[in-house]
Structures are given as structure tokens and as C-alpha cells.
Design an enzyme around this catalytic site. Sequence first.
Site, PDB file in Angstrom:
ATOM      1  N   CYS A  33      -4.287 -40.192  23.332  1.00  0.00           N
ATOM      2  CA  CYS A  33      -4.794 -41.409  22.675  1.00  0.00           C
ATOM      3  C   CYS A  33      -4.526 -41.344  21.171  1.00  0.00           C
ATOM      4  O   CYS A  33      -5.174 -40.588  20.446  1.00  0.00           O
ATOM      5  CB  CYS A  33      -6.293 -41.544  22.963  1.00  0.00           C
ATOM      6  SG  CYS A  33      -7.124 -42.817  22.004  1.00  0.00           S
ATOM      7  N   CYS A  49      -7.449 -42.216  18.824  1.00  0.00           N
ATOM      8  CA  CYS A  49      -8.433 -41.125  18.798  1.00  0.00           C
ATOM      9  C   CYS A  49      -8.100 -40.115  17.706  1.00  0.00           C
ATOM     10  O   CYS A  49      -8.998 -39.530  17.084  1.00  0.00           O
ATOM     11  CB  CYS A  49      -8.487 -40.417  20.147  1.00  0.00           C
ATOM     12  SG  CYS A  49      -8.995 -41.457  21.539  1.00  0.00           S
TER      13      CYS A  49
END
Length: 333
Positions: free
Chosen positions: A87, A90
Site C-alpha cells: 500500500c 500507507c
Amino acid sequence: MQPRNMSMSGVVDLAAVKAAGEAKAKAEQARAEAARQAGQGGGSGPAAGAVPPSALVIDVDEAGFERDVLQLSAEVPVVLDFWAEWCEPCKQLSPLLERLTVEANGRLVLAKVDVDANQMLMQQFGIQGIPAVFAVVAGQVLPLFQGVAPEQQIRETLAQLVQVAEERFGIIGIEVDPNAEAAPAAATETEAAAGPYDALLEAAVVALDAGDLGGAVQAYKNVLADDPGNTEAKLGLAQAELLARVRDMNPQAVRAAAAENPRDPAAQIAAADLDLVGGHVEDAFGRLVDTVRVTFGEDRDAVRLRLLELFEVIGADDPRVTAARTALARVLF
């Protein structure tokens, strides 16, 4: 992904909390008492119960969630950061949350949850996308926001969280001792060289070499009972349990069953174990990812959990594990 639910308003109605004054007074009294006790200590040495700054950011899994999050939330607000290695947003948000948590100096703890390794937690929180951020205060879950947001907005949200914890629950956080980080260096040279679990780890290796898989499994479990994060013990346990599972298998029968029943979770799991022991790592991972794709419910969860166990055997840093995690995420989401 745009952030949502950035404001704490609507989650907790501060204006409606009649007992806020009493709880806040309790919090302030506790803080004053902590400061008084620290002053009596002359300012030297860590205060009783103080933690180093590094303890403010922790990794959490399904097994330790009750202890590491729910129980801890009675002392300090716990912010949950749901993330994954693949991700990209993230990678922007997580370091920011870590920095702000350390800056809060014990008013917050950040618990990081790898969604690839903790699918059940992700489902329980109803998460549709990551990064996603929640908080737990006194055992109560509060949704904070999803996606990446400007630093100032996140600061304001965390400040409101601290306020809610103090005014509604009388929770003031935990004491931080910046000097505690150096404490391990004070260990004796013997302790530093040997380590507290070396004898148990060596016993496990000896048991493995002797073919005593049960003894090796128990030795590794003994280490993990005291030190759940011990990397060597986790790897050794995963390997010993794998060897124990395949020891009495009939390889021809297992592979025939897997070929005849491509949607049978048990058949594919057994074949994947054999693949891995035989050195066919990509085949083992690919077999289980494909099985996750065609199964549902408890069957899917059983296959996913075995795949995560096999990741432990190979090691999280191996590029084959990284590739398989990405493939698993695509199948699940």
C-alpha cells in the site's frame, strides 16, 4: 484515496458529557501525583512503570489484540493503523503517525496492524480500504479516518482523541522515560553475548537434528511464551511444525488427491506443505493463492492461515513472500 471521518464530532459528543469535569479533575490529579513522585526521585533514573519512546509504537496481531490493545486502552488511547507492505499511501501515513505518537509523549500509543497477516481483524473492523485509522479508548472503538490527510488535520484529530480520553474516561496516558532506551546497553557482557533464550534455542536445534520434532516444537514454544516477538523462535517453530506435518505423508497419494480435487482446501494445503519441503516455494505459494481464489468462508480462512504460516518458514524479507503477499491481497480484495 480521500480522507473521511476526520472529525471526532459525532463519535463522542463532548458537550453532552456531564461528568467531564469530574473525570478531568481525576486525570489532572493523577498527572500531578505522577509528577510529584518523579520529583521525589530527584530526577535521576526512570520512574516506576515508565516506558521508552520505542514502546509507544507496536506491531499487533490477532493473537495479541486483547492484551496489546483492549487492555492497554484502559491506560492510554491506542491508535490503530491498518496497513500493508504493498500500500503506497500507507508508506506516507505510517511514518507520520509514528512521529506524532512519539511527540505525544505517552498520551497515545500507535498499534500497527498488517492486514495481509491479520485478515480477521480487518473483517471485524469492516475495513474496505487502507490505510484506515481507528482508536480504542477504554475498550471502545472509535473510527478516525481513512486514507492520507494533511498533517495538521491528523494532529487535530489526535488532540481531540486525547481530550476525549481525559475528559470522558479520566485516561491520562503512560509515563515515558527517554533514558530507558539505553537500558539494554547496561546488561552484562555475558548477557549480551549469550542472550536469555540461547539455551532453549540450542536445545530446539539439537532436537531437530535428532529428529525429535515434538521436542523442537515445544522448545520453540517455550521461548515464544516469554518472548512472542523472538524472530528465531518463530522461524524455527514454523519449520519444525512443517516437518512434523509432512513426516508421515505419502507424497504420491497427497499429490494425486490434490490433482483430483483442485477445490479441496485440505488436499491443497497438504500438497503445498510438500511443495515447500521439496524447495518448490513459488509452487506452494501459488497453489494456496489459487485455492483462496476458489474457496469461501471457513475453507478460505484455513487456506489463508496456512499460507501465512508458510510465509513464516521462508521469512518476511524473502522476495517470494513479498510477491505472494501481493498476489494474496489481489485475490482477497
